[in-house]
Design a protein around this motif. Structure first.
Motif, short mmCIF file in Angstrom:
data_model
loop_
_atom_site.label_atom_id
_atom_site.label_comp_id
_atom_site.label_asym_id
_atom_site.label_seq_id
_atom_site.Cartn_x
_atom_site.Cartn_y
_atom_site.Cartn_z
N UNK A 68 0.84 -1.21 0.00
CA UNK A 68 0.00 0.00 0.00
C UNK A 68 0.88 1.25 0.00
N UNK A 69 0.34 2.30 -0.61
CA UNK A 69 1.04 3.58 -0.58
C UNK A 69 0.46 4.39 0.58
N UNK A 70 1.34 4.91 1.43
CA UNK A 70 0.94 5.72 2.56
C UNK A 70 0.73 7.16 2.11
N UNK A 71 0.06 7.94 2.93
CA UNK A 71 -0.24 9.34 2.57
C UNK A 71 1.01 10.18 2.37
N UNK A 72 2.10 9.83 3.04
CA UNK A 72 3.33 10.62 2.92
C UNK A 72 4.21 10.19 1.75
N UNK A 73 3.70 9.26 0.90
CA UNK A 73 4.45 8.83 -0.28
C UNK A 73 5.29 7.59 -0.07
N UNK A 74 5.41 7.14 1.18
CA UNK A 74 6.13 5.90 1.43
C UNK A 74 5.21 4.73 1.10
N UNK A 75 5.80 3.53 1.03
CA UNK A 75 5.04 2.31 0.75
C UNK A 75 5.23 1.35 1.91
N UNK A 76 4.23 0.50 2.12
CA UNK A 76 4.30 -0.44 3.23
C UNK A 76 3.67 -1.77 2.85
N UNK A 77 4.22 -2.82 3.43
CA UNK A 77 3.65 -4.15 3.29
C UNK A 77 3.94 -4.93 4.55
N UNK A 78 3.18 -5.98 4.75
CA UNK A 78 3.50 -6.91 5.84
C UNK A 78 4.07 -8.16 5.19
N UNK A 79 4.96 -8.81 5.91
CA UNK A 79 5.51 -10.05 5.40
C UNK A 79 5.83 -10.98 6.56
N UNK A 80 5.92 -12.25 6.27
CA UNK A 80 6.22 -13.27 7.27
C UNK A 80 7.38 -14.13 6.81
N UNK A 81 8.21 -14.47 7.77
CA UNK A 81 9.30 -15.40 7.52
C UNK A 81 9.11 -16.59 8.46
N UNK A 82 9.06 -17.79 7.90
CA UNK A 82 8.98 -19.04 8.66
C UNK A 82 10.32 -19.76 8.44
#
Length: 158
Positions: A68-82
């Motif tokens: 997703x793109x945040x309001x301040x122009x940065x991007x974010x995602x969640x991820x998992x490592x098993x």
């Protein structure tokens, strides 16, 4: 390639254990930060991914969510490592939130955030349960991981 596509490619490459494709998406002046390594810059951040991918056990899994793109122009995602951690091969499921910034079509900033205490309880067993919330354990782990990275970089150069 859009910023979202770059992040998608980063995690797809991670899941397929292709560290060279991962680090090619990083700007030469990248800043990476997480609780396990602290802050890493440039080539050192790239070397960290090469080391981590090379050390992944065969059963390790990497999955990521929607970018997703945040309001301040940065991007974010969640991820998992098993994966399995340490000499005792303890099972770890680490849930991470990653935030990205871009420059010149490449990742210039990548910050991974996760609960260090939750991670340490899985990775370190009883010691992590008792002391994983303390700054001293985090500093000790960062010193250890950076020492491993120093040795990896030295080996890569030779």
């Amino acid at each position: 390639m859009s910023e979202k596509e770059i992040i998608e490619r980063f995690y797809t490459s991670f899941a397929s254990r292709d560290s060279m494709k991962m680090v090619a998406l990083y700007h030469d002046e990248v800043l990476f930060e997480d609780p396990a390594f602290g802050k890493l810059y440039g080539e050192r951040a790239k070397a960290m991914w090469r080391m981590l991918v090379a050390r992944l056990d065969h059963g390790a899994q990497i999955m990521h969510g929607e970018v997703i793109q945040l309001e301040d122009g940065r991007y974010q995602t969640s991820w998992e490592a098993h994966y399995k951690f340490g000499p005792k091969k303890r099972d770890v499921v680490n849930k991470i939130t990653a935030t990205f910034e871009f420059k010149d079509g490449k990742i210039i900033s990548h910050k991974d955030e996760f609960s260090f205490w939750k991670w340490s309880r899985q990775a370190m067993g009883p010691l992590g349960w008792l002391l994983g919330w303390t700054p001293g354990i985090k500093k000790k782990l960062q010193a250890h991981t950076n020492n491993l990275l120093d040795k990896w970089v030295e080996k890569e150069l030779n």
